[in-house]
Design an enzyme around this catalytic site. Structure first.
Site, PDB file in Angstrom:
ATOM      1  CB  VAL A  48      -1.076   0.091   1.170  1.00  0.00           C
ATOM      2  CG1 VAL A  48      -1.801   1.578   1.313  1.00  0.00           C
ATOM      3  CG2 VAL A  48      -1.871  -1.192   0.899  1.00  0.00           C
ATOM      4  CB  CYS A  49       4.175   2.169   1.691  1.00  0.00           C
ATOM      5  SG  CYS A  49       3.608   1.640   3.485  1.00  0.00           S
ATOM      6  N   PRO A  50       3.791   2.187  -1.328  1.00  0.00           N
ATOM      7  CG  PRO A  50       4.392   0.329  -2.856  1.00  0.00           C
ATOM      8  CD  PRO A  50       4.142   0.784  -1.584  1.00  0.00           C
TER       9      PRO A  50
END
Length: 209
Positions: free
Chosen positions: A50-52
């Site tokens: 999810v972070c990218p």
């Protein structure tokens, strides 16, 4: 924990990666005070899924932030070496190559703790000494800070929940509109729509453009 809203943003000095390639050791938040608005956001971990999507979403809108005089800064509890390595990997291979705004290392956890986004906790066990309960990484916190260094907006999401970059831009527009006009922004307000004027008593008097 008391809220940080309307308080001075806690300053920090830490290592960071700038322009996707340059590691610096003494990156500070306060270097932008008096000059820029700041969008400070925390994410849990490098090399995750999810972070990218969030990191690239902010990068894709960087011109919209630039024209609003907003400095984007990302923070996680990974090391600056981990940030640098992730920044060298292309997007199609799971990396964040091409991201240009600063990514700060909070490997000692103090920035996340001071902003109230650090998950887990410490306990003192009589037999084992200091012990962590849960993984000590950052929740998805977002802080909008005005040019005086005052926190004006806070959003903190749990790990599975990605943020809306358009909403961050809308909130920046709201802050700047209020600063310029003194008028408050009602629910679902967007730039160019009608705002509202409040009397000294705080009661809304009328709509205005």
């Amino acid at each position: 924990m008391k809220t940080l809203i309307s308080k001075k943003a806690p300053n920090f000095t830490s290592s960071a990666v700038l322009n996707g390639k340059d590691i610096v050791q003494n990156f500070t938040l306060e270097q932008f005070f008096g000059r820029k608005y700041i969008l400070l956001f925390f994410y849990p971990k490098d090399f995750t899924f999810v972070c990218p999507t969030e990191i690239y979403a902010f990068q894709e809108k960087i011109k919209d932030f630039d024209i609003r005089n907003v400095q984007i800064i990302a923070v996680s509890t990974d090391t600056e070496q981990s940030h640098w390595a992730w920044l060298q990997i292309p997007k199609e291979k799971g990396g964040i190559y091409g991201v240009t705004y600063p990514i700060v290392s909070d490997s000692n956890k103090t920035i996340s703790y001071n902003y109230g986004v650090l998950s887990g906790d410490w306990i003192c066990n009589q037999n084992e000494g200091l012990k962590a309960t849960g993984e000590l990484i950052a929740y998805r916190g977002l802080f909008l800070i005005d040019k005086e260094g005052i926190i004006r907006h806070i959003l903190i999401n749990d790990f599975p929940l990605g943020r809306n970059v358009h909403e961050a831009i809308r909130m920046i527009d709201s802050i700047q509109h209020y600063e310029i006009s003194g008028e408050v922004c009602p629910a679902n307000w967007n730039k160019g729509k009608k705002s509202m004027k409040a009397s000294n008593s705080g009661i809304i008097d009328y709509f205005s453009s």
